[in-house]
Design an enzyme around this catalytic site. Structure first.
Site, short mmCIF file in Angstrom:
data_model
loop_
_atom_site.label_atom_id
_atom_site.label_comp_id
_atom_site.label_asym_id
_atom_site.label_seq_id
_atom_site.Cartn_x
_atom_site.Cartn_y
_atom_site.Cartn_z
N ASP A 26 0.86 -1.17 0.00
CA ASP A 26 0.00 0.00 0.00
C ASP A 26 0.91 1.24 0.00
O ASP A 26 2.08 1.16 0.37
CB ASP A 26 -0.86 0.04 1.27
N ARG A 75 -13.40 -0.24 -3.04
CA ARG A 75 -12.92 -0.02 -1.66
C ARG A 75 -12.82 1.48 -1.36
O ARG A 75 -11.75 1.99 -1.08
CB ARG A 75 -11.57 -0.70 -1.42
N ASP A 133 -1.39 -2.58 -4.48
CA ASP A 133 -2.40 -2.99 -3.50
C ASP A 133 -3.17 -1.75 -3.08
O ASP A 133 -3.69 -1.04 -3.93
CB ASP A 133 -1.75 -3.76 -2.34
N ASP A 159 -4.62 1.53 3.61
CA ASP A 159 -5.33 0.39 4.21
C ASP A 159 -5.17 0.41 5.73
O ASP A 159 -4.08 0.65 6.25
CB ASP A 159 -4.78 -0.93 3.66
CA CA Z 1 -3.08 -3.77 1.80
#
Ligand code: CA
Ligand code: CA
Length: 436
Positions: A214, A309, A253, A257
């Site tokens: 991330d 997301r 990714d 997060d």
């Molecule tokens: Ca992640």
């Protein structure tokens, strides 16, 4: 990043002095000071009282209490690594572009090559019913470990990382791990690309390429404020990645997060653009680490051209308010709010600007949740605005229905703006370089 030479920056020493230009704390957040050419000292600013979940309990002050000896200006990766390892509380000013002075080839070990990996795990050879294993997967994992060691930088407790004008962090994953009291502001984050994506033929119906990094990962941490940053894939967008085994070679990714039992996080006034898996809150359906945690506030962010997301939530009480969503094309778009296991999303006064090709029922996706509160949200399609009941629109198309009461009412906020003003306010003021 593969095959590309990354910026090679000179190794400059960490300096223990705040930039001369900065005004004192008394002028913090003053537009007048900014107009007068004296930027406020962002390093000394703290999360305002009641500004989302990160204001709960002890609040979030980051490194604001740092003595002068703990104030650093960093201009390259080595400087950033040194500053993160220095005594806290610490303020770290990021100056210019911080990049990784190695290429993917520098991380590859044990004979890993993409060609070799593709040859070994081609479904025609390996099949589709088990995950890759053997020498080439071992070489991939070892190569990935070498990259992780170099680009995943741990952020400790009592830290503020703040960008000076134009600050960029590229090809690096900031990892706020088992920490309390961290502020990250005013930085452009680009392309935390994985040099060694892993093929998993058992992920989904057709298999997937998965990546590790991330831009910001928050794990096992509390009191984190992520504010006024810009997140993009830079010059390495997903749209330019190849397709292998019929699936996109996904090198990215998340952008931000928040997982593994993290709690009390405020994500405000950021711009998230042109990215697939944007913000994951909770990474597992196992309640042991996350039940009763993952309290996150997501407000005044701009989501522009993201696929999914925005955020996707498990377990947490997550207040999503006054965000500006732009979905220009149904093609790559999947959903905005992911309603996962025991999630309690409270979606309030957001502004959804959709192209005509996007079905508003697709703004929600049910990942195993049961309910969501939605109120005051506004939909704009073809230049026309109208209120949208996210749950009713979702339920009309999908079964089972979602309930319309997440079971809580947010109190930690500094005021909810009318949805009508969100598009203008957020597009003007979200992202790096926009702090007033
Ligand atoms: Ca992640
Ligand atoms: Ca239904």
């Amino acid at each position: 990043m593969p095959g590309k030479a990354l910026l090679l920056s000179a190794a400059l020493a960490v300096t223990a002095a705040a930039p001369m230009l900065m005004a004192g704390p008394a002028e913090a957040a003053s537009p007048t000071a900014e107009q007068a050419g004296k930027p406020a000292d962002l390093g000394r600013q703290t999360l305002p009282p009641n500004d989302g979940w990160a204001s709960a309990g002890t609040g979030t002050t980051g490194g604001a209490a740092a003595p002068a000896s703990n104030v650093h200006v960093v201009t390259d990766r080595a400087g950033l690594v040194a500053a993160l390892a220095s005594p806290g509380p610490r303020i770290i000013y990021v100056k210019g572009v911080i990049d990784v002075d190695k290429t993917c080839a520098d991380f590859a070990v044990d004979g890993y090559t993409l060609e070799g990996y593709l040859a070994a795990y081609d479904p025609a050879v390996w099949g589709r019913d088990r995950e890759p294993s053997g020498p080439m997967e071992d070489a991939r994992a070892a190569s990935a470990a070498a990259q992780t060691k170099y680009i995943k930088l741990k952020v400790p407790s009592d830290t503020t990382i703040v960008g000076l004008p134009g600050a960029t962090i590229r090809h690096i994953n900031l990892h706020v791990d088992k920490a309390d009291n961290v502020i990250i502001r005013n930085i452009r984050f680009e392309d935390a690309a994985d040099c060694f994506p892993q093929w998993d033929p058992t992920d989904g119906d057709e298999g997937n390429w998965n990546s590790l990094y991330d831009n910001i990962s928050v794990t096992g941490s509390t009191h984190v404020w992520i504010d006024h940053n810009t997140f993009t894939d830079g010059d390495n967008p997903d749209s330019e990645q190849p397709v292998y085994f019929g699936r996109p070679y996904q090198v990215h990714d998340g952008q931000a997060d928040i997982t593994v039992g993290s709690d009390f996080v405020t994500v405000s006034w950021n711009k998230f653009a042109d990215h697939d898996k944007t913000m994951l809150i909770g990474s597992t359906n196992n309640p042991a680490t996350d039940r009763g945690k993952l309290s996150v506030t997501v407000h005044h962010n701009e989501f522009d051209g993201n696929l999914q997301r925005l955020p996707r939530v498990r377990f947490g009480k997550v207040h999503v308010y006054n965000n500006y969503y732009q979905v220009p094309d149904a093609g790559p778009f999947e959903y905005a709010l992911g309603v996962g296991m025991e999630s309690q999303i409270y979606a309030e006064n957001n502004y959804f600007r959709l192209s005509r090709s996007v079905d508003p029922a697709d703004l929600l996706y049910n990942w195993g949740g049961t309910t969501l509160t939605a109120k005051g949200n506004l939909l704009r399609v073809g230049g026309k605005e109208k209120p949208i009941d996210l749950v009713a629109v979702y339920n009309a198309k999908n079964d089972p229905d979602l309930g319309a009461d997440a079971g809580w009412t947010p109190v930690l906020h500094t005021g909810i703006d009318p949805a009508e003003t969100v598009r203008r306010e957020v597009s003007r003021h979200a992202g790096a370089g926009k702090i007033r």
